[in-house]
Design a protein around this motif. Sequence first.
Motif, PDB file in Angstrom:
ATOM      1  N   GLY A 174       8.137   0.569   1.684  1.00 22.88           N
ATOM      2  CA  GLY A 174       7.606   0.579   0.261  1.00 22.88           C
ATOM      3  C   GLY A 174       7.615   2.051  -0.466  1.00 22.88           C
ATOM      4  N   VAL A 175       7.484   2.951   0.275  1.00 24.69           N
ATOM      5  CA  VAL A 175       7.976   4.605  -0.203  1.00 24.69           C
ATOM      6  C   VAL A 175       9.281   4.617  -0.512  1.00 24.69           C
ATOM      7  N   LEU A 176      10.362   3.994   0.139  1.00 27.17           N
ATOM      8  CA  LEU A 176      11.715   4.399  -0.108  1.00 27.17           C
ATOM      9  C   LEU A 176      11.930   3.636  -1.562  1.00 27.17           C
ATOM     10  N   LEU A 177      11.197   2.284  -1.727  1.00 25.30           N
ATOM     11  CA  LEU A 177      11.247   1.858  -3.142  1.00 25.30           C
ATOM     12  C   LEU A 177      10.820   2.361  -4.062  1.00 25.30           C
ATOM     13  N   PHE A 201       1.061  -1.076   0.173  1.00 25.07           N
ATOM     14  CA  PHE A 201      -0.013  -0.045   0.136  1.00 25.07           C
ATOM     15  C   PHE A 201       0.909   1.250   0.105  1.00 25.07           C
ATOM     16  N   PHE A 202       1.911   1.341   0.792  1.00 24.42           N
ATOM     17  CA  PHE A 202       2.763   2.170   1.079  1.00 24.42           C
ATOM     18  C   PHE A 202       3.618   2.393  -0.282  1.00 24.42           C
ATOM     19  N   LEU A 203       3.842   1.581  -1.030  1.00 26.24           N
ATOM     20  CA  LEU A 203       4.581   1.590  -2.209  1.00 26.24           C
ATOM     21  C   LEU A 203       3.894   2.227  -3.366  1.00 26.24           C
ATOM     22  N   GLU A 218       2.549   0.692 -11.002  1.00 25.40           N
ATOM     23  CA  GLU A 218       1.360   1.573 -10.443  1.00 25.40           C
ATOM     24  C   GLU A 218      -0.025   0.760 -10.902  1.00 25.40           C
ATOM     25  N   HIS A 219       0.039   0.659 -12.264  1.00 24.19           N
ATOM     26  CA  HIS A 219      -1.262   0.105 -12.753  1.00 24.19           C
ATOM     27  C   HIS A 219      -1.529  -1.375 -12.195  1.00 24.19           C
ATOM     28  N   ALA A 220      -0.257  -2.184 -12.129  1.00 20.42           N
ATOM     29  CA  ALA A 220      -0.441  -3.546 -11.674  1.00 20.42           C
ATOM     30  C   ALA A 220      -1.087  -3.645 -10.144  1.00 20.42           C
ATOM     31  N   LEU A 221      -0.396  -2.731  -9.413  1.00 17.97           N
ATOM     32  CA  LEU A 221      -0.557  -2.634  -7.781  1.00 17.97           C
ATOM     33  C   LEU A 221      -1.968  -2.159  -7.328  1.00 17.97           C
ATOM     34  N   VAL A 260       1.599   4.323  -2.737  1.00 19.18           N
ATOM     35  CA  VAL A 260       1.224   5.737  -2.356  1.00 19.18           C
ATOM     36  C   VAL A 260       2.480   6.451  -2.698  1.00 19.18           C
ATOM     37  N   GLY A 261       3.706   5.830  -2.476  1.00 21.74           N
ATOM     38  CA  GLY A 261       4.991   6.522  -3.105  1.00 21.74           C
ATOM     39  C   GLY A 261       5.071   6.690  -4.552  1.00 21.74           C
ATOM     40  N   LEU A 262       4.517   5.782  -5.153  1.00 22.08           N
ATOM     41  CA  LEU A 262       4.405   5.852  -6.840  1.00 22.08           C
ATOM     42  C   LEU A 262       3.577   6.920  -7.114  1.00 22.08           C
ATOM     43  N   GLU A 263       2.377   7.079  -6.388  1.00 24.43           N
ATOM     44  CA  GLU A 263       1.545   7.970  -6.933  1.00 24.43           C
ATOM     45  C   GLU A 263       1.978   9.327  -6.435  1.00 24.43           C
ATOM     46  N   ILE A 264       2.755   9.445  -5.252  1.00 27.62           N
ATOM     47  CA  ILE A 264       3.279  10.986  -5.038  1.00 27.62           C
ATOM     48  C   ILE A 264       4.289  11.188  -5.973  1.00 27.62           C
ATOM     49  N   LYS A 265       5.250  10.470  -6.209  1.00 31.32           N
ATOM     50  CA  LYS A 265       6.321  10.749  -7.256  1.00 31.32           C
ATOM     51  C   LYS A 265       5.865  11.125  -8.548  1.00 31.32           C
ATOM     52  N   ARG A 266       4.708  10.381  -9.232  1.00 29.05           N
ATOM     53  CA  ARG A 266       4.237  10.619 -10.305  1.00 29.05           C
ATOM     54  C   ARG A 266       3.508  12.113 -10.427  1.00 29.05           C
TER      55      ARG A 266
END
Length: 381
Positions: A226-229, A67-69, A248-251, A71-77
């Motif tokens: 997850g966020v760090l990754l 879940f945090f991964l 992101e689409h897969a998760l 979240v991190g992907l969404e923030i970065k994008r």
Amino acid sequence: MKIKAHKTLLAFLHSEAAGGVILMGVAALALAIANSPLAGLYFHTLHLPLGPLPVLEWINDGLMALFFLLVGLEIKREMIGGQLASWAQRALPGIAAAGGMAVPALIYLVVQRGDGQTLHGWAIPAATDIAFALGVITLLGSRVPVSLKVFLTALAILDDLGAVLIIAFFYAGDLHLWALGGVAVAAVVLLALNRLRVAGLWAYLGVGAVLWVCMLKSGVHATLAGVLLALFIPITAKGDARPLETLEHALAPWVAFLIVPLFGFANAGVALGGVGLSALTSPIPLGVGLGLFFGKQIGVFGSAFIAIKLRVAQLPHGASWRQLYGTAVLCGIGFTMSLFIGLLAFADPAQQDLTKIGVLAGSIASAVLGWIILSTAAKRG
């Protein structure tokens, strides 16, 4: 008839409201089971050992890392090329998010009256649940301007970023240097993969698994792996690959329809049989509930109002002040992240249960009032 029902189900699952509606359903189911003859089986199953960790910890420390991964992907994008790519786009949701985290925390601290045993939960009402809040606002359909949905999404993403930073800096346990060294080595390997523009996601995920184990042993909460990754997943890579978008689409469906509902089901269950008025008005649930319900709407709307009046930001296009206020009220839905912070803040199961009561009360009240305000605002035009 079956084909029509199948199409309706698919349309629902692809809607923005689906995740929030399912989360509401599993939370209600967990409460019902926890107060039924099945309560013993429910709590026993959550504490069954499954390898090195019990079931509940696999959910809260393991699955929630994914879940945090996300979240991190969404923030970065969003920060690089999305709704938060420029300072102008970040101004209103950023200011509103800051106010929406500060005021609830302040209300919680005031309610605690300096009680050292409960002050540690100050960050619980500071978080907004993006799935719940977007679920409610999306169910209103075209009655809510698209600009407000964009504003709420951006605010919730920045709110998540704030929650991540709070968890990292204020809710770490005893630190173990050897494990932190492992985290540093894994981060260096991930940086090398990023710089080499490696496209294969399995390389990142493999190192990410090592990173998670090291983080679990380090004293810093494992989910932050997850966020760090996510920070090291490249947007573009060799061969025109887009690893971040692909992951992101897969998760997203797994997180929305399995991980977050499973977390909600595992953590929303609280036995209410022995809960009286004195428990409901005790400092923890009162501080959390008032922080979410009053603190969020005051903090989000108040800071947004000041920013707009000072011309630091603009009112979302096509939205009225009443609609902005209704959206601010919805920010008081703090389910997933608030429950998560509550588990970190308190080790005592009794305090965790009181936290859940406050989160549920504040979130439900915010959802109902926000729905009413936005519905009537739309009718009045």
